[in-house]
Scaffold this active site. Structure first.
Site, short mmCIF file in Angstrom:
data_model
loop_
_atom_site.label_atom_id
_atom_site.label_comp_id
_atom_site.label_asym_id
_atom_site.label_seq_id
_atom_site.Cartn_x
_atom_site.Cartn_y
_atom_site.Cartn_z
N LYS A 148 0.85 -1.20 0.00
CA LYS A 148 0.00 0.00 0.00
C LYS A 148 0.88 1.25 0.00
O LYS A 148 1.76 1.39 0.85
CB LYS A 148 -0.89 0.01 1.23
CG LYS A 148 -1.98 -1.02 1.16
CD LYS A 148 -3.21 -0.63 1.91
CE LYS A 148 -4.39 -1.49 1.49
NZ LYS A 148 -4.03 -2.84 1.05
N ASP A 159 -0.93 -1.74 -4.54
CA ASP A 159 -2.37 -1.60 -4.31
C ASP A 159 -2.78 -0.15 -4.59
O ASP A 159 -1.96 0.76 -4.51
CB ASP A 159 -2.72 -1.90 -2.84
CG ASP A 159 -2.70 -3.39 -2.52
OD1 ASP A 159 -2.69 -4.21 -3.44
OD2 ASP A 159 -2.70 -3.71 -1.31
N MET A 160 -4.06 0.06 -4.88
CA MET A 160 -4.55 1.43 -5.06
C MET A 160 -5.41 1.80 -3.85
O MET A 160 -6.30 1.04 -3.46
CB MET A 160 -5.37 1.55 -6.35
CG MET A 160 -5.74 2.97 -6.70
SD MET A 160 -4.32 4.07 -6.95
CE MET A 160 -3.85 3.68 -8.63
N GLN A 213 -9.26 1.04 -10.47
CA GLN A 213 -10.58 0.81 -9.83
C GLN A 213 -11.70 1.24 -10.77
O GLN A 213 -11.77 2.41 -11.17
CB GLN A 213 -10.65 1.64 -8.54
CG GLN A 213 -9.57 1.30 -7.53
CD GLN A 213 -9.27 2.46 -6.60
OE1 GLN A 213 -9.24 3.62 -7.01
NE2 GLN A 213 -9.03 2.16 -5.33
N ARG A 233 -3.95 -4.90 -11.99
CA ARG A 233 -5.07 -5.56 -11.31
C ARG A 233 -6.28 -4.64 -11.46
O ARG A 233 -6.20 -3.46 -11.13
CB ARG A 233 -4.78 -5.76 -9.83
CG ARG A 233 -6.01 -6.28 -9.05
CD ARG A 233 -5.85 -6.13 -7.54
NE ARG A 233 -4.77 -6.90 -7.02
CZ ARG A 233 -4.08 -6.55 -5.93
NH1 ARG A 233 -4.37 -5.44 -5.27
NH2 ARG A 233 -3.10 -7.31 -5.50
N GLY A 261 -13.03 -1.23 -6.58
CA GLY A 261 -12.59 -0.12 -5.73
C GLY A 261 -13.41 -0.12 -4.45
O GLY A 261 -14.63 -0.16 -4.49
N THR A 276 -12.24 -9.86 -8.72
CA THR A 276 -13.64 -9.71 -8.34
C THR A 276 -14.21 -11.05 -7.88
O THR A 276 -13.73 -12.10 -8.31
CB THR A 276 -14.48 -9.18 -9.53
OG1 THR A 276 -15.84 -9.00 -9.10
CG2 THR A 276 -14.47 -10.11 -10.74
N HIS A 277 -15.22 -10.95 -7.01
CA HIS A 277 -15.98 -12.15 -6.61
C HIS A 277 -17.38 -12.10 -7.20
O HIS A 277 -18.22 -12.94 -6.90
CB HIS A 277 -16.09 -12.25 -5.09
CG HIS A 277 -14.83 -11.90 -4.38
ND1 HIS A 277 -14.56 -10.64 -3.90
CD2 HIS A 277 -13.75 -12.66 -4.09
CE1 HIS A 277 -13.36 -10.63 -3.34
NE2 HIS A 277 -12.84 -11.84 -3.44
N ARG A 294 -13.18 -3.18 6.39
CA ARG A 294 -13.56 -3.08 4.97
C ARG A 294 -14.18 -4.38 4.48
O ARG A 294 -15.16 -4.39 3.76
CB ARG A 294 -12.34 -2.71 4.11
CG ARG A 294 -11.85 -1.29 4.33
CD ARG A 294 -11.02 -0.80 3.15
NE ARG A 294 -9.76 -1.48 3.02
CZ ARG A 294 -8.63 -1.12 3.60
NH1 ARG A 294 -8.62 -0.05 4.38
NH2 ARG A 294 -7.53 -1.78 3.40
C1 LIG Z 1 -7.33 -9.63 -5.02
C2 LIG Z 1 -8.04 -8.35 -4.73
C3 LIG Z 1 -7.30 -7.20 -4.55
C4 LIG Z 1 -7.94 -5.98 -4.32
N1 LIG Z 1 -7.20 -4.83 -4.25
C5 LIG Z 1 -7.84 -3.65 -4.14
C6 LIG Z 1 -7.11 -2.43 -4.20
O1 LIG Z 1 -5.90 -2.40 -4.38
N2 LIG Z 1 -7.80 -1.27 -4.08
C7 LIG Z 1 -9.17 -1.26 -3.89
O2 LIG Z 1 -9.75 -0.16 -3.81
N3 LIG Z 1 -9.86 -2.40 -3.81
C8 LIG Z 1 -9.24 -3.58 -3.93
N4 LIG Z 1 -9.96 -4.74 -3.88
C9 LIG Z 1 -11.37 -4.71 -3.40
C10 LIG Z 1 -12.35 -4.50 -4.52
O3 LIG Z 1 -12.22 -3.19 -5.00
C11 LIG Z 1 -13.79 -4.71 -4.02
O4 LIG Z 1 -14.07 -3.84 -3.00
C12 LIG Z 1 -14.07 -6.10 -3.52
O5 LIG Z 1 -13.40 -7.07 -4.27
C13 LIG Z 1 -15.56 -6.38 -3.62
O6 LIG Z 1 -16.00 -6.23 -4.93
P1 LIG Z 1 -16.46 -7.47 -5.84
O7 LIG Z 1 -15.98 -7.20 -7.21
O8 LIG Z 1 -15.99 -8.74 -5.24
O9 LIG Z 1 -18.03 -7.34 -5.89
P2 LIG Z 1 -19.12 -7.35 -4.74
O10 LIG Z 1 -20.38 -6.98 -5.42
O11 LIG Z 1 -18.70 -6.54 -3.56
O12 LIG Z 1 -19.15 -8.85 -4.26
C14 LIG Z 1 -19.68 -9.88 -5.09
C15 LIG Z 1 -20.01 -11.06 -4.21
O13 LIG Z 1 -18.81 -11.58 -3.61
C16 LIG Z 1 -19.05 -11.98 -2.27
N5 LIG Z 1 -18.25 -11.13 -1.37
C17 LIG Z 1 -17.61 -9.98 -1.69
N6 LIG Z 1 -16.92 -9.49 -0.64
C18 LIG Z 1 -17.15 -10.36 0.38
C19 LIG Z 1 -16.71 -10.42 1.72
N7 LIG Z 1 -15.90 -9.49 2.25
N8 LIG Z 1 -17.12 -11.47 2.48
C20 LIG Z 1 -17.93 -12.41 1.98
N9 LIG Z 1 -18.38 -12.41 0.70
C21 LIG Z 1 -18.00 -11.40 -0.08
C22 LIG Z 1 -20.54 -11.81 -2.03
O14 LIG Z 1 -21.17 -13.01 -2.38
C23 LIG Z 1 -20.90 -10.71 -3.01
O15 LIG Z 1 -22.26 -10.73 -3.35
C24 LIG Z 1 -9.35 -5.95 -4.19
C25 LIG Z 1 -10.10 -7.11 -4.37
C26 LIG Z 1 -9.47 -8.29 -4.67
C27 LIG Z 1 -10.29 -9.51 -4.93
#
Ligand SMILES: Cc1cc2nc3c(=O)[nH]c(=O)nc-3n(C[C@H](O)[C@H](O)[C@H](O)COP(=O)(O)OP(=O)(O)OC[C@H]3O[C@@H](n4cnc5c(N)ncnc54)[C@H](O)[C@@H]3O)c2cc1C
Length: 302
Positions: free
Chosen positions: A91, A125-126, A155, A176, A180, A218-219, A277
């Protein structure tokens, strides 16, 4: 997440730390490097790559930043010694960006050079939008100084991101792409879920077009499916990325289908901000934790 949950989630910072720790254990490898190594070994055994994050942000003096640099040097050394399939994620503010951009550059260069000797990689990381320009500037500077083993994060919730992809094109960057996590004003960020998703795909398309290597972080099942169609003939140009403790079964499926996948493995004593977070974006957990706490505060137990 229900409207009530969303409202309660904003109160999470008032939740007692032990409660946050209890509910967030799944997201953190532990407090020590040794614990992180164990988690990475376990992931590697299942065909998953890792990226290690030493928890700590917003340092207030150069000595604190120096301590974080040392922790990352130790992590890089042990990744090499134990032949772990892992890189590191850092970070900017933990390396001193808020103190001086030059300090951030110098600390980052120590890590990128060390990683280079081992043939491994450093992801920057951002953080929030106040750091975006300085982070991208420092990334470009390191690349122009000849460092190839460094990448950055973009992001999709930021309106500027598509332009950032275009302006990085000459570097053939390693990016990556994520939605965000930091809360930003609507003047600079999309706040609607569909707009953030649409921009994610627009930026992913643009990144693939400029020949970038993309970490699809993303998840979100819909985004994963859309991304899968786009990377079909892009072997060696992408990987999926997920956070430790989130959608592990889906990650295993992607690996079984032959897709490279990396898991973000945070460890360290400064687990609190990161845990908040993660709880705030967990649709099921946030409401449960918050209700349990409000119940306690109101003397209803549970
Ligand atoms: C490897 C990685 C690195 C990242 N690095 C950064 C970064 O450098 N800067 C930054 O701003 N953001 C970062 N993020 C965070 C990212 O920006 C999102 O906030 C986060 O991934 C949630 O977004 P999503 O795309 O998973 O969608 P979402 O809509 O938030 O999640 C989709 C689904 O995933 C599941 N899910 C998501 N989060 C959780 C949780 N915490 N617990 C349980 N289930 C969950 C749920 O089923 C949800 O419905 C990173 C994420 C990942 C995966």
């Amino acid at each position: 997440m229900t409207l009530l949950d969303r409202a309660i989630v904003r109160l999470l910072p008032a939740v007692p730390k032990p409660v946050v720790q209890l509910f967030s254990e799944r997201y953190i490898a532990g407090e020590t490097l040794h614990e992180a190594e164990r988690v990475v070994h376990r992931l590697n055994a299942k065909g998953k790559r890792a990226t290690i994050d030493v928890l700590g942000e917003d340092v207030t003096n150069p000595e604190e930043a120096q301590a974080i640099v040392q922790a990352y040097v130790d992590a890089l050394d042990s990744i090499a010694e134990q032949r772990l399939d892992s890189n590191i994620s850092v970070k900017p503010t933990a390396l001193g960006l808020d103190l001086a951009i030059e300090l951030f550059h110098d600390n980052l260069e120590i890590l990128v050079s060390r990683a280079q000797t081992y043939g491994t990689f450093v992801r920057i990381d951002m953080e929030d939008s106040s750091t975006t320009d300085d982070t991208l500037h420092t990334y470009r500077r390191l690349r122009e100084e000849g460092h190839e083993n460094v990448g950055v994060v973009l992001q999709s919730h930021l309106r500027r991101t598509y332009d950032d992809v275009r302006s990085l094109a000459d570097l053939k960057p390693n990016v990556r792409l994520c939605k965000g996590i930091y809360v930003e004003p609507p003047s600079i960020a999309f706040t609607d879920d569909d707009a953030i998703r649409a921009n994610f795909l627009r930026c992913l398309d643009a990144l693939l077009e400029i020949g970038a290597y993309v970490g699809i972080a993303t998840h979100d099942e819909w985004l994963i499916r859309e991304s899968l169609e786009r990377v079909e003939s892009r072997e060696g140009r992408y990987e999926f990325q997920m956070l430790l403790g989130v959608r592990e079964r889906r990650a295993t499926e992607l690996v079984a289908e032959g897709h490279p996948l990396r898991v973000y493995v945070p460890y360290g004593r400064h687990w609190y901000q990161y845990s908040l977070r993660r709880l705030q974006e967990n649709p099921a957990m946030a409401g449960t934790v918050a209700r349990a706490t409000v119940g306690r505060m109101l003397g209803r137990g549970g």
